[in-house]
Design a protein around this motif. Structure first.
Motif, PDB file in Angstrom:
ATOM      1  N   LEU A   1      13.411  -7.519  -0.698  1.00 49.36           N
ATOM      2  CA  LEU A   1      12.908  -6.863   0.506  1.00 49.36           C
ATOM      3  C   LEU A   1      11.520  -6.309   0.234  1.00 49.36           C
ATOM      4  O   LEU A   1      11.269  -5.732  -0.820  1.00 49.36           O
ATOM      5  CB  LEU A   1      13.829  -5.716   0.931  1.00 49.36           C
ATOM      6  N   PHE A   2      10.618  -6.477   1.194  1.00 49.67           N
ATOM      7  CA  PHE A   2       9.282  -5.906   1.127  1.00 49.67           C
ATOM      8  C   PHE A   2       9.014  -5.228   2.461  1.00 49.67           C
ATOM      9  O   PHE A   2       8.911  -5.896   3.499  1.00 49.67           O
ATOM     10  CB  PHE A   2       8.235  -6.984   0.830  1.00 49.67           C
ATOM     11  N   LEU A   3       8.931  -3.904   2.459  1.00 43.47           N
ATOM     12  CA  LEU A   3       8.867  -3.112   3.676  1.00 43.47           C
ATOM     13  C   LEU A   3       7.836  -2.001   3.522  1.00 43.47           C
ATOM     14  O   LEU A   3       7.239  -1.837   2.457  1.00 43.47           O
ATOM     15  CB  LEU A   3      10.246  -2.500   3.977  1.00 43.47           C
ATOM     16  N   ASN A   4       7.625  -1.244   4.606  1.00 44.50           N
ATOM     17  CA  ASN A   4       6.793  -0.046   4.529  1.00 44.50           C
ATOM     18  C   ASN A   4       7.450   1.050   5.348  1.00 44.50           C
ATOM     19  O   ASN A   4       7.974   0.785   6.448  1.00 44.50           O
ATOM     20  CB  ASN A   4       5.381  -0.301   5.041  1.00 44.50           C
ATOM     21  N   GLU A   5       7.425   2.249   4.801  1.00 40.84           N
ATOM     22  CA  GLU A   5       8.046   3.371   5.492  1.00 40.84           C
ATOM     23  C   GLU A   5       7.526   3.539   6.910  1.00 40.84           C
ATOM     24  O   GLU A   5       8.271   3.897   7.829  1.00 40.84           O
ATOM     25  CB  GLU A   5       7.801   4.668   4.713  1.00 40.84           C
ATOM     26  N   ALA A   6       6.222   3.287   7.114  1.00 43.44           N
ATOM     27  CA  ALA A   6       5.605   3.507   8.419  1.00 43.44           C
ATOM     28  C   ALA A   6       6.223   2.644   9.512  1.00 43.44           C
ATOM     29  O   ALA A   6       6.104   2.957  10.704  1.00 43.44           O
ATOM     30  CB  ALA A   6       4.099   3.244   8.337  1.00 43.44           C
ATOM     31  N   ASP A   7       6.892   1.556   9.123  1.00 44.54           N
ATOM     32  CA  ASP A   7       7.461   0.631  10.097  1.00 44.54           C
ATOM     33  C   ASP A   7       8.943   0.897  10.384  1.00 44.54           C
ATOM     34  O   ASP A   7       9.571   0.134  11.124  1.00 44.54           O
ATOM     35  CB  ASP A   7       7.306  -0.803   9.586  1.00 44.54           C
ATOM     36  N   ILE A   8       9.501   1.945   9.809  1.00 46.05           N
ATOM     37  CA  ILE A   8      10.931   2.218   9.940  1.00 46.05           C
ATOM     38  C   ILE A   8      11.139   3.558  10.630  1.00 46.05           C
ATOM     39  O   ILE A   8      10.593   4.578  10.191  1.00 46.05           O
ATOM     40  CB  ILE A   8      11.613   2.227   8.558  1.00 46.05           C
ATOM     41  N   ALA A   9      11.901   3.553  11.712  1.00 43.20           N
ATOM     42  CA  ALA A   9      12.204   4.802  12.419  1.00 43.20           C
ATOM     43  C   ALA A   9      13.247   5.585  11.637  1.00 43.20           C
ATOM     44  O   ALA A   9      14.318   5.052  11.301  1.00 43.20           O
ATOM     45  CB  ALA A   9      12.707   4.507  13.819  1.00 43.20           C
ATOM     46  N   PRO A  10      12.998   6.867  11.343  1.00 42.36           N
ATOM     47  CA  PRO A  10      14.009   7.671  10.644  1.00 42.36           C
ATOM     48  C   PRO A  10      15.279   7.826  11.477  1.00 42.36           C
ATOM     49  O   PRO A  10      15.236   7.857  12.709  1.00 42.36           O
ATOM     50  CB  PRO A  10      13.305   9.022  10.437  1.00 42.36           C
ATOM     51  N   THR A  11      16.408   7.926  10.790  1.00 37.45           N
ATOM     52  CA  THR A  11      17.699   8.157  11.428  1.00 37.45           C
ATOM     53  C   THR A  11      18.007   9.648  11.397  1.00 37.45           C
ATOM     54  O   THR A  11      18.094  10.246  10.320  1.00 37.45           O
ATOM     55  CB  THR A  11      18.813   7.385  10.701  1.00 37.45           C
ATOM     56  N   GLU A  12      18.156  10.255  12.582  1.00 36.94           N
ATOM     57  CA  GLU A  12      18.429  11.685  12.639  1.00 36.94           C
ATOM     58  C   GLU A  12      19.880  11.964  12.265  1.00 36.94           C
ATOM     59  O   GLU A  12      20.789  11.232  12.654  1.00 36.94           O
ATOM     60  CB  GLU A  12      18.155  12.225  14.048  1.00 36.94           C
ATOM     61  N   MET A  13      20.080  13.024  11.499  1.00 40.47           N
ATOM     62  CA  MET A  13      21.440  13.459  11.208  1.00 40.47           C
ATOM     63  C   MET A  13      22.045  14.024  12.488  1.00 40.47           C
ATOM     64  O   MET A  13      21.367  14.740  13.246  1.00 40.47           O
ATOM     65  CB  MET A  13      21.437  14.508  10.112  1.00 40.47           C
ATOM     66  N   PRO A  14      23.308  13.737  12.781  1.00 39.73           N
ATOM     67  CA  PRO A  14      23.918  14.190  14.041  1.00 39.73           C
ATOM     68  C   PRO A  14      23.864  15.710  14.187  1.00 39.73           C
ATOM     69  O   PRO A  14      24.105  16.460  13.238  1.00 39.73           O
ATOM     70  CB  PRO A  14      25.366  13.701  13.927  1.00 39.73           C
ATOM     71  N   GLY A  15      23.527  16.137  15.393  1.00 46.77           N
ATOM     72  CA  GLY A  15      23.554  17.551  15.718  1.00 46.77           C
ATOM     73  C   GLY A  15      22.425  18.376  15.143  1.00 46.77           C
ATOM     74  O   GLY A  15      22.506  19.616  15.140  1.00 46.77           O
TER      75      GLY A  15
ATOM     76  N   GLY B   1       0.824  -1.190   0.000  1.00 45.21           N
ATOM     77  CA  GLY B   1       0.000   0.000   0.000  1.00 45.21           C
ATOM     78  C   GLY B   1       0.860   1.242   0.000  1.00 45.21           C
ATOM     79  O   GLY B   1       2.073   1.187  -0.241  1.00 45.21           O
ATOM     80  N   GLU B   2       0.248   2.385   0.268  1.00 40.60           N
ATOM     81  CA  GLU B   2       0.997   3.633   0.276  1.00 40.60           C
ATOM     82  C   GLU B   2       2.136   3.558   1.287  1.00 40.60           C
ATOM     83  O   GLU B   2       1.962   3.115   2.419  1.00 40.60           O
ATOM     84  CB  GLU B   2       0.076   4.797   0.599  1.00 40.60           C
ATOM     85  N   GLY B   3       3.322   3.973   0.857  1.00 40.40           N
ATOM     86  CA  GLY B   3       4.512   3.848   1.686  1.00 40.40           C
ATOM     87  C   GLY B   3       5.208   2.519   1.537  1.00 40.40           C
ATOM     88  O   GLY B   3       6.269   2.305   2.134  1.00 40.40           O
ATOM     89  N   GLY B   4       4.633   1.614   0.728  1.00 36.85           N
ATOM     90  CA  GLY B   4       5.239   0.310   0.527  1.00 36.85           C
ATOM     91  C   GLY B   4       6.472   0.380  -0.343  1.00 36.85           C
ATOM     92  O   GLY B   4       6.533   1.122  -1.331  1.00 36.85           O
ATOM     93  N   TYR B   5       7.483  -0.412   0.033  1.00 37.50           N
ATOM     94  CA  TYR B   5       8.789  -0.438  -0.640  1.00 37.50           C
ATOM     95  C   TYR B   5       9.116  -1.879  -0.998  1.00 37.50           C
ATOM     96  O   TYR B   5       8.894  -2.803  -0.195  1.00 37.50           O
ATOM     97  CB  TYR B   5       9.849   0.138   0.299  1.00 37.50           C
ATOM     98  N   ALA B   6       9.652  -2.087  -2.187  1.00 35.04           N
ATOM     99  CA  ALA B   6      10.147  -3.410  -2.572  1.00 35.04           C
ATOM    100  C   ALA B   6      11.504  -3.257  -3.226  1.00 35.04           C
ATOM    101  O   ALA B   6      11.683  -2.391  -4.100  1.00 35.04           O
ATOM    102  CB  ALA B   6       9.181  -4.092  -3.527  1.00 35.04           C
ATOM    103  N   TYR B   7      12.463  -4.084  -2.806  1.00 37.97           N
ATOM    104  CA  TYR B   7      13.724  -4.217  -3.533  1.00 37.97           C
ATOM    105  C   TYR B   7      13.667  -5.538  -4.274  1.00 37.97           C
ATOM    106  O   TYR B   7      13.451  -6.609  -3.670  1.00 37.97           O
ATOM    107  CB  TYR B   7      14.942  -4.201  -2.608  1.00 37.97           C
ATOM    108  N   LEU B   8      13.886  -5.504  -5.596  1.00 36.72           N
ATOM    109  CA  LEU B   8      13.736  -6.670  -6.451  1.00 36.72           C
ATOM    110  C   LEU B   8      15.072  -6.939  -7.149  1.00 36.72           C
ATOM    111  O   LEU B   8      15.484  -6.184  -8.029  1.00 36.72           O
ATOM    112  CB  LEU B   8      12.632  -6.411  -7.477  1.00 36.72           C
ATOM    113  N   PRO B   9      15.785  -7.993  -6.737  1.00 38.25           N
ATOM    114  CA  PRO B   9      17.110  -8.264  -7.313  1.00 38.25           C
ATOM    115  C   PRO B   9      17.042  -8.543  -8.813  1.00 38.25           C
ATOM    116  O   PRO B   9      15.994  -8.937  -9.346  1.00 38.25           O
ATOM    117  CB  PRO B   9      17.575  -9.507  -6.544  1.00 38.25           C
TER     118      PRO B   9
END
Length: 275
Positions: A156-170, A112-120
């Protein structure tokens, strides 16, 4: 349409509209505004049914060198049993509207919306829109560069909603990146991420580095510094940046600024061969 992910819907402007727009094409960068993505500039692909697409970038002299990027629009019942005709091409899908189902190795993966797939490369995937609404998704393709001693990455089959963003330092969280792939996994030769700036967030220096970039604005607006020029961009705009193009940005608000980012990574620079 999602409020988080802008996607074009086509159409055609009236004869009364002005011709001027923000489209820019230079040897160092290009800006393709959302207003250029009309019915008249769509494309079609072999073996796809009920589908049209906007080509955002493609390998071309003076343009993208390492990748192609499409926005796919698939009608209900549409899709493909042979979507990728290049056996050496890996792909990333990112869904910005509706739902699709990707079939791979006998398993159906609903995105669905926000869905990500990596396809080798060579994975033999299939895609269908079994829903009742139009599906729209980005499809980023690259010729995979294998390395002796490294296995090929798995799907890989993922969704953005399930991934915590990584903050840039500082940055106190005003600049963050949602990463679908571990940056330390050198099997991957491209990264597709989502970069988020809160209002007032900046890239505080002119990045000038080896990665080629494709940036599609999912949400918000900002001012980008590209090779000495300031350009305004907003949701639905696309930017291509060649390697070493100086780049920085300022997210002025009032809401957050987010874009889908492609870059090539983790491989030696190809060297010319002499006879």
């Amino acid at each position: 349409m999602s409020e988080r992910y802008y996607a074009p819907t086509g159409g055609h402007p009236p004869q009364t509209d002005l011709l001027t727009d923000r489209a820019i094409f230079t040897e160092a960068y290009a800006v393709i505004p959302k207003g250029t993505m009309r019915d008249i500039v769509t494309s079609a692909l072999p073996f796809w049914r009920g589908t049209r697409l906007w080509v955002l970038s493609r390998p071309l002299s003076g343009f993208a060198e390492t990748f192609s990027q499409y926005i796919m629009e698939v009608q209900p019942g549409g899709g493909s049993d042979r979507p990728e005709t290049d056996p050496g091409a890996e792909g990333v899908l990112f869904v910005v509207g509706g739902r699709v189902t990707v079939h791979l190795d006998g398993t159906a993966h609903a995105l669905g919306e926000g869905g990500y797939a990596y396809l080798p490369a060579g994975s033999g995937w299939r895609l269908e829109n079994a829903g009742a609404e139009v599906a729209r998704f980005h499809w980023i393709r690259k010729a995979y560069e294998p390395v002796d001693g490294l296995d090929a990455p798995e799907p890989l089959f993922l969704n953005e909603a399930d991934i915590a963003p990584t903050e840039m330092p500082g940055t106190n969280g005003v600049w963050a990146t949602t990463r679908f792939v571990d940056p330390a996994d050198l099997r991957h030769d491209m990264h597709v991420t989502i970069v988020t700036f809160q209002p007032g967030g900046v890239i505080p220096f002119l990045e000038t580095h080896v990665m080629e970039h494709g940036l599609y604005v999912l949400e918000g607006k900002a001012v980008y510094r590209l090779n000495g020029d300031w350009v305004e961009v907003e949701a639905g705009d696309y930017m291509w940046l060649r390697a070493f193009c100086p780049q920085a940005c300022y997210a002025g608000g009032p809401g957050r600024f987010r874009y889908l980012l492609y870059k090539d990574v983790n491989r030696h620079a190809a060297l010319p061969r002499r006879a």
